[in-house]
Design an enzyme around this catalytic site. Structure first.
Site, PDB file in Angstrom:
ATOM      1  CD  GLU A 115       8.781  -5.724   2.706  1.00 50.26           C
ATOM      2  OE1 GLU A 115       8.638  -6.087   3.899  1.00 50.26           O
ATOM      3  OE2 GLU A 115       7.909  -5.095   2.089  1.00 50.26           O
ATOM      4  CG  HIS A 149       5.477   4.836   0.974  1.00 47.10           C
ATOM      5  ND1 HIS A 149       5.310   5.071   2.312  1.00 47.10           N
ATOM      6  CD2 HIS A 149       5.058   3.565   0.767  1.00 47.10           C
ATOM      7  CE1 HIS A 149       4.788   3.993   2.891  1.00 47.10           C
ATOM      8  NE2 HIS A 149       4.626   3.061   1.976  1.00 47.10           N
TER       9      HIS A 149
END
Lengths: 352, 324
Positions: free
Chosen positions: B60, B129
């Site tokens: 990321e 999540h």
């Protein structure tokens, strides 16, 4: 306990290798060498002046100096094309000078003046000059290695052959962003050149005590399918040759390179640090391995006259004097500047 | 007019901008060959090719760094962070680099880029999540933050974000991906910083965002049957924030409720409540009430996740009780 088992400040000292005298005969144009000589002096004299200004109480906040480390940035400054990109760390005064940024806006930035390179909003750690290809100085370790990849990617997609150089310290090799960046660049064969200036100390702690490999950048390169080059970072010619090869490779689609330049800071990590954790013997040896007197002698050996070198040194000194005087007399940023340039429209409004 | 899912609107919005401007590029994990883990980006690799649609490693920081460097040097990247929870591993790039580069360089360096991300709960994915992190984003000066609730708004705000010269974080709500909505033919370009009044009612103003918008509308339907009439505003854009629309509505209804999915402390509604209480205090006839997810991590068991998030029942009951 440090991994070496030695108590703090009593670690294994690392001495410099002697300068490689054969580099005198390296195929480097004499005028390029003189330009590297000039840039090294520009950096050294600027850093010395900034230190004096700090002692006068005129430089606030922190700053990180690169006295003793001038050769690497100077060599890249000469080897890069004006439209290439470079990304610095917070120890970036020298890398900024090396790209051709004049000293006055740099000094003014450190003095917090309106005429500063970034209007007094960045300070020592955020020097930036896009017109010189110097795309910023980054103060969070490792981030700009990833960002340099983006500039290299952009150049590729835009069909230019610009390259992107990211300078970083040995300490950055242990942060995740380094590994993400090198993997990413290698995978997409981006024209990114990763230049580790290994000055042996991350901040206060020797890099060897927190790293299981001898060469913190170069020894990681094989994990990403790359060869690395280790050079004497205090010899501008050595760095220049490595830079030239890496730039050529990047320009022609050959992908990224890792260069580890071995060097040493003459001072501590930052303003607050006298660097007392370093053994005297090590400091003395590296002070003797100073890039600037060696290069002076090399140019004399190559037949450049002392008068020419002295003239360059004096020109640089006069320029720094003028720049410091102008920066000192410049106004502070206007109060309105607080509110400008958060957004592209020049303002900072977040609601209606 | 065609009916699209919110999921299909993602690719439609990105494709609209990539067709218009060759400097728009798109990168992220599994976004190309796989068409996105939520199948939101299917077809983009086929249409635009691997130079402009890049399947990245699970990195990321490298993704956002590449997007930033490209944005600084002439491209208009759209980067995907697959789950908004993953911003936690690349927050340096959002909070320290992308958001601050323009200010730190006094305007010299801009980052015209979009970071889009699957946000929010409802899929039973558990605590790492499922988070709604739009309130993290709006806390950082220098980034714009939008969160559309319909397919049409998603395309329009995507276009506005890509064309904006400043960095924009666009939060897609994962639980809205299967939802459907009418989308007009032709190019759709919306505007950042505009809330939308979805329903007019005189008894109270309810402001909501993303998944909370359909839930607030459902609560308003139920209360209307009981004679309580609500104005429902989709905030849509947290930065810039359309306070004028909210203040104007509160001036008419004299009551304000916020419906927020992010956890209680420092949720986006708290800022709106602060503004309204400072600037519209004398318009109010009763306390401002925040309806939020409690200050808890989210559980994966369906009943526990459902208990945590505001739903139409809780929204309606809270408003009814507060209005007395």
């Amino acid at each position: 306990m440090p991994l070496s088992g030695a108590p703090y400040g009593k670690h294994q000292i690392v001495l410099p290798e002697p300068f490689d005298e054969s580099l005198k005969d390296a195929p480097i144009d004499l005028e390029i060498r003189i330009e590297m000589f000039r840039k090294q002096h520009q950096i050294r004299q600027l850093e010395k002046r900034l230190y004096t200004l700090f002692l006068e109480g005129l430089v606030r906040g922190t700053s990180h100096q690169s006295m003793g480390m001038e050769a690497t940035s100077a060599a890249f400054g000469v080897a890069l094309r004006p439209d290439d990109y470079s990304f610095n760390t917070y120890r970036g005064h020298g890398h900024t000078v090396a790209r051709g940024v004049p000293p006055e806006p740099i000094i003014a930035e450190l003095l917090g003046k309106a005429t500063g390179l970034v209007g007094g909003k960045g300070g020592s750690m955020h020097l930036t000059s896009v017109e010189h290809g110097m795309m910023g100085s980054y103060a969070i370790i490792g981030a700009h290695l990833c960002i340099a990849n983006g500039a290299a990617w952009s150049a590729k997609l835009r069909g230019t052959d610009q390259v992107a150089v990211a300078f970083f310290g040995d300490g950055a090799t242990n942060i995740g962003a380094f590994h993400e960046a090198v993997n990413y660049a290698a995978n997409y064969r981006l024209g990114t050149i990763f230049v580790c200036e290994n000055n042996l100390y991350m901040e206060y702690t020797p890099i060897a005590e927190v790293t299981p490999v001898k060469h913190p950048a170069a020894d990681r390169a094989p994990a990403y399918g790359l060869d690395a080059t280790i050079v004497d970072g205090n010899d501008a010619d050595a760095v220049y040759l490595a830079a030239r090869a890496a730039i050529e490779r990047a320009r022609t689609g050959g992908g990224p390179s890792i260069i580890e330049a071995k060097t040493y800071r003459h001072g501590g990590h930052s303003r607050a640090d006298p660097g007392k954790y370093r053994p005297d013997l090590e400091v003395e040896a590296w002070l003797d391995h100073d890039p600037i007197p060696m290069y002076h002698q090399r140019l004399l050996d190559l037949g450049v006259g002392e008068d020419r070198l002295t003239a360059i040194i004096q020109e640089v000194a006069a320029e720094i004097d003028r720049a410091a005087a102008a920066a000192k007399s410049a106004p502070e940023p206007p109060a309105e500047a607080l509110w400008t340039n958060v957004w592209a429209n020049g303002g900072s409004q977040w609601r209606n | 007019m065609a009916e699209l899912t919110y999921r299909e609107a993602v690719a439609a919005g990105i494709a609209q901008e990539m067709r218009r401007d060759p400097s728009v590029v798109f990168l992220g994990e599994d976004v190309g060959g796989a068409g996105g883990v939520f199948k939101t980006t299917a077809g983009l690799l086929e249409e635009f090719g691997p130079d402009r649609v890049v399947d990245t490693p699970i990195s990321e920081q490298a993704i956002l760094g590449a997007a930033m460097g490209a944005a600084m040097t002439g491209l208009r990247p759209i980067a995907e962070i697959m789950f908004s929870d993953f911003f936690a591993v690349c927050w340096d790039f959002v909070a320290n680099e992308i958001a601050k580069s323009r200010y730190m360089t006094d305007g010299m360096v801009g980052c015209p880029l979009v970071i889009r991300s699957g946000n929010g709960a409802g899929l039973r994915f558990g605590a790492q999540h499922s988070q709604s992190i739009e309130n993290w984003a709006m806390a950082v000066p220098g980034v714009k933050v939008v969160a559309p609730s319909t397919p049409k708004d998603l395309i329009g705000l995507m276009a506005a974000s890509v064309r904006d010269p400043d960095p924009v974080l666009l939060f897609e709500h994962k639980a809205l991906y299967p939802s459907k909505g009418e989308v007009p033919e032709g190019e759709i370009v919306d505007e950042l910083g505009k809330a939308r009044v979805l329903r007019d009612g005189s008894d109270a103003t309810v402001v909501a965002l993303a998944l909370m918008v359909p839930r607030a509308l459902e609560a308003a339907d139920r209360l209307a049957a009981e004679g309580i009439h609500l104005t429902v505003i989709d905030v849509r854009s947290l930065v810039p924030l359309d306070t004028a629309t909210i203040l104007r509505s509160v001036a008419g209804t004299s009551r304000l409720f916020t419906v927020e999915e992010n956890p209680r402390l420092c949720g986006w509604g708290a800022e709106i409540c602060s503004i309204v209480s400072e600037e519209a205090f004398w318009d109010l006839d009763g306390p401002i009430v925040r309806i939020t997810t409690p200050h808890l991590p989210l559980a994966s068991a369906p009943n526990l996740e459902d208990l945590a998030l505001p739903d139409a029942d809780r929204i309606a009951a809270t408003i009814k009780a507060a209005l007395g």
